[in-house]
Scaffold this active site. Structure first.
Site, PDB file in Angstrom:
ATOM      1  N   GLU A 127      40.741  44.571  33.364  1.00 21.43           N
ATOM      2  CA  GLU A 127      41.706  45.194  32.559  1.00 21.43           C
ATOM      3  C   GLU A 127      41.470  44.634  31.268  1.00 21.43           C
ATOM      4  O   GLU A 127      41.041  43.508  30.970  1.00 21.43           O
ATOM      5  CB  GLU A 127      43.185  44.790  32.972  1.00 21.43           C
ATOM      6  CG  GLU A 127      43.820  46.114  33.895  1.00 21.43           C
ATOM      7  CD  GLU A 127      45.294  45.767  34.098  1.00 21.43           C
ATOM      8  OE1 GLU A 127      45.737  46.678  34.753  1.00 21.43           O
ATOM      9  OE2 GLU A 127      45.867  44.608  33.770  1.00 21.43           O
ATOM     10  N   ARG A 173      38.045  48.186  31.483  1.00 27.40           N
ATOM     11  CA  ARG A 173      39.068  48.493  32.488  1.00 27.40           C
ATOM     12  C   ARG A 173      38.065  49.243  33.569  1.00 27.40           C
ATOM     13  O   ARG A 173      37.244  50.239  33.369  1.00 27.40           O
ATOM     14  CB  ARG A 173      40.080  49.723  32.145  1.00 27.40           C
ATOM     15  CG  ARG A 173      40.812  50.138  33.377  1.00 27.40           C
ATOM     16  CD  ARG A 173      42.143  51.039  32.726  1.00 27.40           C
ATOM     17  NE  ARG A 173      42.951  51.400  33.844  1.00 27.40           N
ATOM     18  CZ  ARG A 173      42.838  52.594  34.522  1.00 27.40           C
ATOM     19  NH1 ARG A 173      42.072  53.759  33.947  1.00 27.40           N
ATOM     20  NH2 ARG A 173      43.688  52.792  35.701  1.00 27.40           N
ATOM     21  N   LYS A 189      44.920  55.430  45.894  1.00 24.88           N
ATOM     22  CA  LYS A 189      43.845  55.775  45.127  1.00 24.88           C
ATOM     23  C   LYS A 189      42.561  56.601  45.886  1.00 24.88           C
ATOM     24  O   LYS A 189      42.448  55.997  46.987  1.00 24.88           O
ATOM     25  CB  LYS A 189      43.091  54.572  44.132  1.00 24.88           C
ATOM     26  CG  LYS A 189      44.298  53.829  43.269  1.00 24.88           C
ATOM     27  CD  LYS A 189      43.711  53.097  42.417  1.00 24.88           C
ATOM     28  CE  LYS A 189      44.702  52.344  41.660  1.00 24.88           C
ATOM     29  NZ  LYS A 189      44.895  53.041  40.180  1.00 24.88           N
ATOM     30  N   ALA A 197      67.242  52.581  38.822  1.00 28.75           N
ATOM     31  CA  ALA A 197      66.718  53.652  37.997  1.00 28.75           C
ATOM     32  C   ALA A 197      66.735  53.278  36.554  1.00 28.75           C
ATOM     33  O   ALA A 197      66.116  54.230  35.811  1.00 28.75           O
ATOM     34  CB  ALA A 197      67.859  54.804  38.367  1.00 28.75           C
ATOM     35  N   HIS A 211      46.154  43.919  46.307  1.00 31.12           N
ATOM     36  CA  HIS A 211      45.136  45.139  45.996  1.00 31.12           C
ATOM     37  C   HIS A 211      43.748  44.938  46.447  1.00 31.12           C
ATOM     38  O   HIS A 211      43.399  45.642  47.176  1.00 31.12           O
ATOM     39  CB  HIS A 211      45.065  45.514  44.340  1.00 31.12           C
ATOM     40  CG  HIS A 211      46.499  45.748  44.114  1.00 31.12           C
ATOM     41  ND1 HIS A 211      47.479  46.501  44.577  1.00 31.12           N
ATOM     42  CD2 HIS A 211      46.888  45.643  42.718  1.00 31.12           C
ATOM     43  CE1 HIS A 211      48.415  46.595  43.820  1.00 31.12           C
ATOM     44  NE2 HIS A 211      48.262  46.079  42.603  1.00 31.12           N
ATOM     45  N   TYR A 242      47.121  50.581  45.208  1.00 31.17           N
ATOM     46  CA  TYR A 242      45.833  50.880  45.548  1.00 31.17           C
ATOM     47  C   TYR A 242      45.405  51.695  46.661  1.00 31.17           C
ATOM     48  O   TYR A 242      44.458  52.289  46.591  1.00 31.17           O
ATOM     49  CB  TYR A 242      45.089  49.564  45.431  1.00 31.17           C
ATOM     50  CG  TYR A 242      44.693  49.105  44.053  1.00 31.17           C
ATOM     51  CD1 TYR A 242      45.582  49.165  43.052  1.00 31.17           C
ATOM     52  CD2 TYR A 242      43.268  49.382  43.483  1.00 31.17           C
ATOM     53  CE1 TYR A 242      45.378  48.882  41.566  1.00 31.17           C
ATOM     54  CE2 TYR A 242      42.958  49.002  42.363  1.00 31.17           C
ATOM     55  CZ  TYR A 242      44.023  48.882  41.437  1.00 31.17           C
ATOM     56  OH  TYR A 242      43.565  49.011  39.949  1.00 31.17           O
TER      57      TYR A 242
HETATM   58  C1  BG6 Z   1      49.816  46.215  39.293  1.00 30.79           C
HETATM   59  C2  BG6 Z   1      49.909  44.873  38.639  1.00 30.79           C
HETATM   60  O1  BG6 Z   1      50.245  45.967  40.803  1.00 30.79           O
HETATM   61  O2  BG6 Z   1      48.678  46.938  39.171  1.00 30.79           O
HETATM   62  C3  BG6 Z   1      49.632  44.903  37.096  1.00 30.79           C
HETATM   63  O3  BG6 Z   1      51.108  44.011  38.815  1.00 30.79           O
HETATM   64  C4  BG6 Z   1      48.315  45.940  37.135  1.00 30.79           C
HETATM   65  O4  BG6 Z   1      49.422  43.755  36.571  1.00 30.79           O
HETATM   66  C5  BG6 Z   1      48.318  47.029  37.799  1.00 30.79           C
HETATM   67  O5  BG6 Z   1      48.197  46.043  35.556  1.00 30.79           O
HETATM   68  C6  BG6 Z   1      46.900  47.720  37.794  1.00 30.79           C
HETATM   69  O6  BG6 Z   1      47.404  48.992  38.189  1.00 30.79           O
HETATM   70  P1  BG6 Z   1      46.382  50.407  37.955  1.00 30.79           P
HETATM   71  O7  BG6 Z   1      46.725  51.296  38.738  1.00 30.79           O
HETATM   72  O8  BG6 Z   1      46.608  50.689  36.477  1.00 30.79           O
HETATM   73  O9  BG6 Z   1      44.819  49.871  38.347  1.00 30.79           O
END
Ligand code: BG6
Length: 494
Positions: free
Chosen positions: A218, A344, A184, A18, A242, A181
């Site tokens: 990213e 992104r 989402k 936490a 993911h 993921y």
């Molecule tokens: C995480 C990774 O699982 O997913 C990170 O460890 C990455 O490196 C992130 O930045 C991305 O998540 P999102 O939801 O921002 O696409």
């Protein structure tokens, strides 16, 4: 027999770790939003557990800047914190967990009470924590569920060891392996798009589809997180979990029903048709600074003080996978992910074959069905049309379902909100089953070993660029045509 899932009974959500980053930035805000929106059982108690000695007020203070509070929510927020406790204890001493158990007991009035443990702890203490939960904290009058986060091991052997360890303590129905993921909106939509629309069914195969590109980009590097990242690299951090999860939803056969195990059976089946990736089918990259960039963009991965100077850890990877079944044989599934890129974006791009028997002098570009996961959820189909007017030219255009346009202010919940709520309701559909994980490591371990064993140097790419220049040639090699002649623009209200 009482229904232990019933939301009228007391539930306790115990957040281990936490005081950490994940808890503060993601889990506390998530449970707050669920609480605020009255989605959780009425009698839910939240207990934060970690080694740090601190008061609940201190936890509250540290979470403050991450919790979104709308005007009028202040009272509800006070109520939320009043339903919270913080308990400092070690991760390895059973006695501390026995005390935690006593604390949980205090709130469990009545014949039924359920417990959910969220393990936001480092992998090094994972085994101790799970053994102690099993020995001292399982509910005797309701369910006990455990949520775990990656890394689930770092290769096939370590992942198997972890799975065996967990299987000795909990049943599979109690274990919720998060791959966020799967929470989402558009990833959840994949099944609906595929199986609730007859129009896609006849073409979802090797006769019509040239290649499938699943991308994650990213625009920032590992800034400050390099120490953690360097042990894993982008393949373990994003691609093996993911992107492979998305692939399995795009490629799997139709499940018998929507039952979570029927769905996961199909996901595993399609993964079993994939051979381990060959070294020749992967391109790895590492970002270098951009002297013309701003701030962090000037610094390359190796200039991150938390990264070893000679690190060959990839921050970018592009790999092609082949699914050797009747539907997909010969269709490359290209997984591409990278940090410190130009934008992104996460999306699935299904590229159809060229139209046979061309009568348009090569001007017809390939159709693409694009599922934009983020940012700005959208589904669009790129197609050719006659240019409007007197001319008979071809134009590239699209049928576009952009969520923000179609659904206005529709509130798309955050992935973690959905997934944590699923744990309360006992829905494992969007969680990774043990055998899926095993297949994922079978596919990726050999190439990871080879990259690391041979100390293969990733190719450089500039911070803020589209990635290594070699990637475009690789895409062409895997039958993905990038024409560059068309860019989808997010529609806006005029
Ligand atoms: C995480 C990774 O699982 O997913 C990170 O460890 C990455 O490196 C992130 O930045 C991305 O998540 P999102 O939801 O921002 O696409």
């Amino acid at each position: 027999m009482e229904n232990k899932n019933d939301f009228q009974y007391p539930h306790t959500f115990i957040l281990l770790g936490a005081s950490g980053d994940l808890a503060r930035k993601k889990i506390y805000p998530t449970i707050w939003y669920l609480y605020r929106d009255n989605l959780l059982p009425k009698h839910t108690k939240f207990i934060g557990y970690a080694r740090t000695k601190q008061t609940l007020s201190e936890v509250k203070e540290k979470c403050k800047k991450y919790l979104k509070v709308r005007p009028g929510d202040e009272e509800k927020l006070d109520e939320f914190w009043a339903a919270n406790e913080y308990f400092a204890g070690s991760y390895d001493k059973r006695i501390d967990y026995e005390m935690l158990n006593q604390l949980i007991n205090k709130f469990e009035k009545g014949p039924v009470a359920n417990r959910i443990f969220y393990l936001a702890v480092p992998p090094t203490v994972f085994q101790d924590v799970t053994v102690n939960i099993r020995n001292a904290c399982v509910s005797i009058k309701g369910f006990t569920r455990v949520i775990i986060e990656k890394p689930f091991g770092s290769d096939d052997v370590s992942s198997d060891a972890l799975s065996n360890h967990l299987a000795g303590l909990f049943k599979e129905e109690q274990i919720y392996r998060i791959d966020h993921y799967l929470g989402k909106e558009m990833v959840q939509n994949l099944m609906t798009i595929r199986f609730a629309n007859q129009i896609f069914k006849p073409s979802w195969n090797r006769e019509n589809i040239a290649s499938v590109l699943i991308s994650f980009k990213e625009p920032f590097g590992t800034e400050g997180r390099g120490g953690y990242f360097d042990d894993f690299g982008i393949i373990r951090d994003v691609m093996q979990n993911h992107l492979l999860q998305i692939l399995s939803l795009v490629a799997m056969e139709k499940p018998v029903t929507l039952n979570p195990n029927d769905i996961r059976d199909e996901k595993v089946k399609v993964l079993r048709h994939i051979n381990p990736i060959e070294l020749s089918d992967i391109l790895v990259g590492q970002y270098v600074g951009n002297p013309e960039g701003k701030g962090d963009e000037k610094l390359g991965y190796l200039e991150d003080p938390t990264v070893p100077k000679d690190s060959v850890t990839p921050t970018y990877a592009l790999a092609a996978l082949n699914i050797n079944n009747a539907r997909w044989q010969g269709v490359p599934f290209i997984l591409r992910c990278g940090k410190a890129l130009n934008e992104r974006k996460a999306e699935v791009r299904i590229q159809y074959k060229d139209v046979p028997g061309d009568i348009f002098d090569g001007h017809a570009k390939r159709n693409e069905l694009v599922i934009r996961v983020q940012p700005g959820e959208a589904l669009y189909l790129k197609l050719m049309s006659k240019s409007p007017g007197m001319k008979f030219d071809l134009v590239e255009t699209e049928l576009d379902l952009t969520y923000s346009m179609r659904y206005g202010e529709a509130d798309v919940p955050d992935a973690y909100e959905r997934l944590i709520l699923d744990v309360f309701t006992g829905t494992q559909m969007h969680f990774v089953r043990n055998d899926e994980l095993k297949e994922a490591w079978r596919i990726f371990t050999p190439v990871l070993k080879e990259l690391e064993g041979k100390h293969i140097k990733p190719v450089p790419y500039v911070y803020g660029s589209r990635g290594p220049p070699q990637a475009d040639d690789k895409l062409a090699e895997y039958n993905f045509k990038y024409s560059g002649s068309y860019k989808w623009k997010k529609p806006t209200l005029s």
